[in-house]
Structures are given as C-alpha cells and as structure tokens.
Design a protein around this motif. Sequence first.
Motif, mmCIF file in Angstrom:
data_model
loop_
_atom_site.group_PDB
_atom_site.id
_atom_site.type_symbol
_atom_site.label_atom_id
_atom_site.label_comp_id
_atom_site.label_asym_id
_atom_site.label_seq_id
_atom_site.Cartn_x
_atom_site.Cartn_y
_atom_site.Cartn_z
ATOM 1 N N ASP A 12 40.682 39.685 40.999
ATOM 2 C CA ASP A 12 39.503 39.128 41.660
ATOM 3 C C ASP A 12 38.790 38.111 40.772
ATOM 4 N N ALA A 13 38.668 38.424 39.490
ATOM 5 C CA ALA A 13 37.929 37.563 38.567
ATOM 6 C C ALA A 13 38.632 36.231 38.307
ATOM 7 N N ALA A 14 39.932 36.156 38.552
ATOM 8 C CA ALA A 14 40.688 34.927 38.281
ATOM 9 C C ALA A 14 40.905 34.079 39.521
ATOM 10 N N ALA A 15 40.671 34.633 40.698
ATOM 11 C CA ALA A 15 41.059 33.971 41.944
ATOM 12 C C ALA A 15 40.391 32.619 42.152
ATOM 13 N N GLU A 16 39.100 32.530 41.942
ATOM 14 C CA GLU A 16 38.396 31.267 42.173
ATOM 15 C C GLU A 16 38.850 30.198 41.189
ATOM 16 N N GLU A 17 39.015 30.584 39.924
ATOM 17 C CA GLU A 17 39.478 29.636 38.910
ATOM 18 C C GLU A 17 40.887 29.155 39.243
ATOM 19 N N TRP A 18 41.771 30.081 39.648
ATOM 20 C CA TRP A 18 43.131 29.700 40.009
ATOM 21 C C TRP A 18 43.125 28.737 41.197
ATOM 22 N N LEU A 19 42.343 29.039 42.221
ATOM 23 C CA LEU A 19 42.304 28.204 43.419
ATOM 24 C C LEU A 19 41.902 26.775 43.065
ATOM 25 N N GLN A 20 40.890 26.625 42.261
ATOM 26 C CA GLN A 20 40.444 25.285 41.850
ATOM 27 C C GLN A 20 41.532 24.577 41.059
ATOM 28 N N TRP A 21 42.152 25.280 40.125
ATOM 29 C CA TRP A 21 43.223 24.720 39.298
ATOM 30 C C TRP A 21 44.416 24.331 40.170
ATOM 31 N N ALA A 22 44.780 25.194 41.111
ATOM 32 C CA ALA A 22 45.921 24.909 41.986
ATOM 33 C C ALA A 22 45.674 23.651 42.807
ATOM 34 N N GLN A 23 44.484 23.536 43.382
ATOM 35 C CA GLN A 23 44.168 22.392 44.239
ATOM 36 C C GLN A 23 44.019 21.092 43.447
#
Length: 100
Positions: A12-23
Amino acid sequence: MLLYNVTLILDDAAAEEWLQWAQDIHIPVVMATGLFVSHRLLKVLDSPNEGITYCVQYVAESQEQYNQYLNIHAPALQEDLNTKFKNRFVAYRTLMEFVG
C-alpha cells in the motif's frame, strides 16, 4: 498480435509512488523502444491479494518484436524496477495471443 501483461502487487505504501513512476518514466521508456504499438495501465479492483494490484499491458505486432524487447530492453528495465521498489512488490508476467 501479442499482449504482454505485467501484473504488480504493491505494498500500500509504495503504490502511489510506483503509479507516478510508471506513468512518468517506465511506460514512456518501454514505448520508446518502438517494439510495442500500444499500452494500457489498469488497476485491479477485486484482487484477492493484500496490497494494490496494477496491470500494464503492451501490444506487440510479432513474436520477434516481443523477443527483441525481452532480450535487449527488459533486463535493464526490470533491474530498475527491482532497485527502486525493492521488497515492496511482487510481479508476474504473461504473454498472450489475440485470437478473435
């Protein structure tokens, strides 16, 4: 036509950071290889897993293009993911063929 699906289950704690990085970074780099004709980013709403699950799907026109991506580009891109999000995700990859 082939669909290369990458499913990631993120803490959960990594999801937002990953999403931004992926996009912003990862998906544009994958698409810049010129080996895929399109992509989609999806969030799994009914995942039985803990954490947040995303799928990134890339469409390749041929097995040759997919193999070229896998052999030339994927190792460095996967290492980048593993370094940036170490111990905060699980990923699995599948290759599918369009039949209809």
